[in-house]
Design a protein around this motif. Sequence first.
Motif, short mmCIF file in Angstrom:
data_model
loop_
_atom_site.label_atom_id
_atom_site.label_comp_id
_atom_site.label_asym_id
_atom_site.label_seq_id
_atom_site.Cartn_x
_atom_site.Cartn_y
_atom_site.Cartn_z
N UNK A 192 45.16 -35.29 -33.77
CA UNK A 192 44.97 -33.85 -33.90
C UNK A 192 44.97 -33.16 -32.55
N UNK A 193 44.29 -33.72 -31.57
CA UNK A 193 44.26 -33.14 -30.24
C UNK A 193 45.64 -33.16 -29.60
N UNK A 194 46.35 -34.24 -29.78
CA UNK A 194 47.69 -34.35 -29.20
C UNK A 194 48.61 -33.30 -29.76
N UNK A 195 48.46 -32.96 -31.04
CA UNK A 195 49.32 -31.97 -31.65
C UNK A 195 49.12 -30.60 -31.03
N UNK A 196 47.87 -30.18 -30.87
CA UNK A 196 47.60 -28.88 -30.28
C UNK A 196 48.05 -28.87 -28.83
N UNK A 197 47.69 -29.90 -28.06
CA UNK A 197 48.11 -29.94 -26.66
C UNK A 197 49.62 -29.97 -26.53
N UNK A 198 50.30 -30.70 -27.41
CA UNK A 198 51.76 -30.73 -27.40
C UNK A 198 52.35 -29.35 -27.67
N UNK A 199 51.76 -28.64 -28.61
CA UNK A 199 52.20 -27.28 -28.92
C UNK A 199 51.99 -26.38 -27.72
N UNK A 200 50.82 -26.45 -27.11
CA UNK A 200 50.55 -25.62 -25.94
C UNK A 200 51.53 -25.92 -24.83
N UNK A 201 51.80 -27.18 -24.61
CA UNK A 201 52.72 -27.56 -23.54
C UNK A 201 54.11 -26.97 -23.79
N UNK A 202 54.55 -26.97 -25.04
CA UNK A 202 55.88 -26.46 -25.35
C UNK A 202 55.98 -24.94 -25.31
N UNK A 203 54.87 -24.25 -25.46
CA UNK A 203 54.90 -22.79 -25.46
C UNK A 203 54.97 -22.23 -24.04
N UNK A 204 54.55 -23.00 -23.05
CA UNK A 204 54.52 -22.54 -21.66
C UNK A 204 55.92 -22.58 -21.05
N UNK A 205 56.75 -21.62 -21.47
CA UNK A 205 58.14 -21.53 -21.02
C UNK A 205 58.52 -20.06 -20.91
N UNK A 206 59.70 -19.84 -20.42
CA UNK A 206 60.30 -18.51 -20.46
C UNK A 206 61.13 -18.46 -21.74
N UNK A 207 60.98 -17.37 -22.51
CA UNK A 207 61.63 -17.24 -23.81
C UNK A 207 62.47 -15.97 -23.86
N UNK A 208 63.71 -16.10 -24.29
CA UNK A 208 64.62 -14.96 -24.41
C UNK A 208 64.58 -14.45 -25.86
N UNK A 209 64.40 -13.14 -26.01
CA UNK A 209 64.33 -12.52 -27.33
C UNK A 209 65.72 -12.50 -27.96
N UNK A 210 65.86 -13.09 -29.15
CA UNK A 210 67.17 -13.16 -29.81
C UNK A 210 67.20 -12.45 -31.16
N UNK A 211 66.04 -12.14 -31.72
CA UNK A 211 66.00 -11.45 -33.01
C UNK A 211 64.71 -10.64 -33.10
N UNK A 212 64.88 -9.33 -33.36
CA UNK A 212 63.72 -8.45 -33.47
C UNK A 212 64.15 -7.17 -34.19
N UNK A 213 63.50 -6.90 -35.28
CA UNK A 213 63.78 -5.72 -36.10
C UNK A 213 65.29 -5.60 -36.34
N UNK A 214 65.82 -4.39 -36.20
CA UNK A 214 67.26 -4.15 -36.42
C UNK A 214 68.04 -4.10 -35.12
#
Length: 136
Positions: free
Chosen positions: A11-33
Amino acid sequence: MIFLCFCLCIGCASVNGTEQHIHRQWMLVSYKDFPKEELTNSKAEINLTKISDAGKIAGTAFMGCNRMFFNAEIKSKKRIEISGLGSTLMACEKMELESQFSKDFEKMKNFVIEGHFLTLYDEKGNKMKFVAADWD
Protein backbone atom coordinates in the motif's frame (compact mmCIF):
# COMPACT_ATOMS: atom_id res chain seq x y z
CA MET A 1 1.23 -10.95 10.80
CA ILE A 2 3.60 -11.38 7.86
CA PHE A 3 0.66 -10.95 5.46
CA LEU A 4 -0.38 -7.71 7.20
CA CYS A 5 3.16 -6.28 6.95
CA PHE A 6 3.31 -7.27 3.28
CA CYS A 7 -0.04 -5.57 2.55
CA LEU A 8 0.97 -2.40 4.38
CA CYS A 9 4.25 -2.22 2.48
CA ILE A 10 2.50 -2.75 -0.86
CA GLY A 11 0.00 0.00 0.00
CA CYS A 12 2.77 2.45 0.85
CA ALA A 13 4.65 1.64 -2.33
CA SER A 14 1.56 2.40 -4.40
CA VAL A 15 1.09 5.89 -2.98
CA ASN A 16 4.81 6.68 -3.12
CA GLY A 17 4.97 5.36 -6.69
CA THR A 18 2.04 7.58 -7.65
CA GLU A 19 3.66 10.60 -6.02
CA GLN A 20 6.93 9.91 -7.78
CA HIS A 21 5.20 9.75 -11.16
CA ILE A 22 3.23 12.97 -10.66
CA HIS A 23 6.39 15.07 -10.06
CA ARG A 24 6.88 15.98 -13.73
CA GLN A 25 6.18 18.71 -16.20
CA TRP A 26 2.81 18.09 -17.89
CA MET A 27 1.55 19.55 -21.17
CA LEU A 28 -2.19 20.27 -21.37
CA VAL A 29 -3.72 18.30 -24.27
CA SER A 30 -7.45 18.32 -23.52
CA TYR A 31 -9.55 20.88 -21.67
CA LYS A 32 -13.14 21.98 -22.24
CA ASP A 33 -13.76 22.92 -25.89
CA PHE A 34 -10.29 24.34 -26.50
CA PRO A 35 -8.75 22.78 -29.63
CA LYS A 36 -5.60 20.76 -29.01
CA GLU A 37 -3.78 23.01 -31.50
CA GLU A 38 -4.57 26.07 -29.36
CA LEU A 39 -3.31 24.30 -26.23
CA THR A 40 -0.11 23.31 -28.03
CA ASN A 41 0.45 26.76 -29.55
CA SER A 42 -0.10 28.35 -26.13
CA LYS A 43 2.48 25.97 -24.62
CA ALA A 44 -0.11 25.24 -21.92
CA GLU A 45 1.51 23.30 -19.09
CA ILE A 46 1.82 22.66 -15.39
CA ASN A 47 5.08 21.86 -13.64
CA LEU A 48 4.88 19.65 -10.55
CA THR A 49 8.62 18.97 -10.10
CA LYS A 50 9.49 21.36 -7.26
CA ILE A 51 8.85 20.29 -3.66
CA SER A 52 8.61 23.02 -1.01
CA ASP A 53 10.26 22.89 2.42
CA ALA A 54 6.85 21.89 3.80
CA GLY A 55 6.82 18.81 1.55
CA LYS A 56 4.10 20.12 -0.77
CA ILE A 57 4.39 20.66 -4.50
CA ALA A 58 5.37 24.25 -5.32
CA GLY A 59 3.81 24.17 -8.77
CA THR A 60 3.82 26.51 -11.71
CA ALA A 61 1.57 26.79 -14.73
CA PHE A 62 1.59 28.61 -18.05
CA MET A 63 -1.34 29.01 -20.43
CA GLY A 64 0.23 31.33 -22.99
CA CYS A 65 0.45 34.66 -21.18
CA ASN A 66 1.05 34.92 -17.43
CA ARG A 67 3.15 32.71 -15.19
CA MET A 68 1.02 31.09 -12.52
CA PHE A 69 2.02 29.52 -9.23
CA PHE A 70 0.20 27.30 -6.75
CA ASN A 71 0.59 24.70 -4.02
CA ALA A 72 -0.52 21.11 -4.41
CA GLU A 73 -0.62 18.25 -1.97
CA ILE A 74 -1.23 14.59 -2.73
CA LYS A 75 -3.87 13.52 -0.21
CA SER A 76 -4.17 9.89 -1.31
CA LYS A 77 -3.61 7.66 -4.31
CA LYS A 78 -6.34 9.50 -6.24
CA ARG A 79 -6.86 12.79 -4.37
CA ILE A 80 -5.04 16.08 -4.79
CA GLU A 81 -5.53 19.45 -3.13
CA ILE A 82 -4.60 22.52 -5.17
CA SER A 83 -4.51 25.90 -3.44
CA GLY A 84 -3.00 29.37 -3.49
CA LEU A 85 -3.26 29.94 -7.25
CA GLY A 86 -1.78 33.28 -8.24
CA SER A 87 -0.21 34.79 -11.31
CA THR A 88 1.65 37.65 -12.86
CA LEU A 89 -0.66 40.39 -14.17
CA MET A 90 0.22 41.02 -17.81
CA ALA A 91 -2.57 41.82 -20.25
CA CYS A 92 -2.35 39.69 -23.36
CA GLU A 93 -4.23 39.43 -26.63
CA LYS A 94 -5.65 35.93 -26.01
CA MET A 95 -6.54 35.27 -22.39
CA GLU A 96 -9.62 33.02 -22.59
CA LEU A 97 -7.66 29.81 -21.92
CA GLU A 98 -5.85 31.35 -18.96
CA SER A 99 -9.06 32.83 -17.58
CA GLN A 100 -10.95 29.52 -17.74
CA PHE A 101 -7.99 27.54 -16.37
CA SER A 102 -7.69 29.96 -13.41
CA LYS A 103 -11.38 29.49 -12.57
CA ASP A 104 -11.27 25.70 -12.73
CA PHE A 105 -7.82 24.56 -11.63
CA GLU A 106 -8.27 24.79 -7.83
CA LYS A 107 -11.54 22.84 -8.15
CA MET A 108 -9.68 19.78 -9.40
CA LYS A 109 -9.75 17.25 -6.54
CA ASN A 110 -9.07 13.86 -8.14
CA PHE A 111 -6.34 12.59 -10.42
CA VAL A 112 -5.46 9.51 -12.42
CA ILE A 113 -2.11 8.67 -13.99
CA GLU A 114 -2.35 6.25 -16.89
CA GLY A 115 0.92 5.65 -18.70
CA HIS A 116 2.23 9.08 -19.71
CA PHE A 117 -1.08 10.84 -19.09
CA LEU A 118 -2.33 12.75 -16.04
CA THR A 119 -6.02 13.57 -15.80
CA LEU A 120 -7.38 15.94 -13.16
CA TYR A 121 -11.11 15.83 -12.28
CA ASP A 122 -13.36 18.04 -10.23
CA GLU A 123 -16.35 16.83 -8.19
CA LYS A 124 -18.69 17.46 -11.16
CA GLY A 125 -16.67 15.32 -13.60
CA ASN A 126 -15.01 18.21 -15.47
CA LYS A 127 -11.47 17.30 -16.45
CA MET A 128 -8.09 18.48 -17.65
CA LYS A 129 -5.86 15.98 -19.45
CA PHE A 130 -2.08 16.32 -19.64
CA VAL A 131 0.75 14.37 -21.26
CA ALA A 132 4.20 14.13 -19.69
CA ALA A 133 6.49 16.68 -21.35
CA ASP A 134 9.40 14.21 -21.39
CA TRP A 135 7.43 11.61 -23.31
CA ASP A 136 8.31 11.28 -26.97
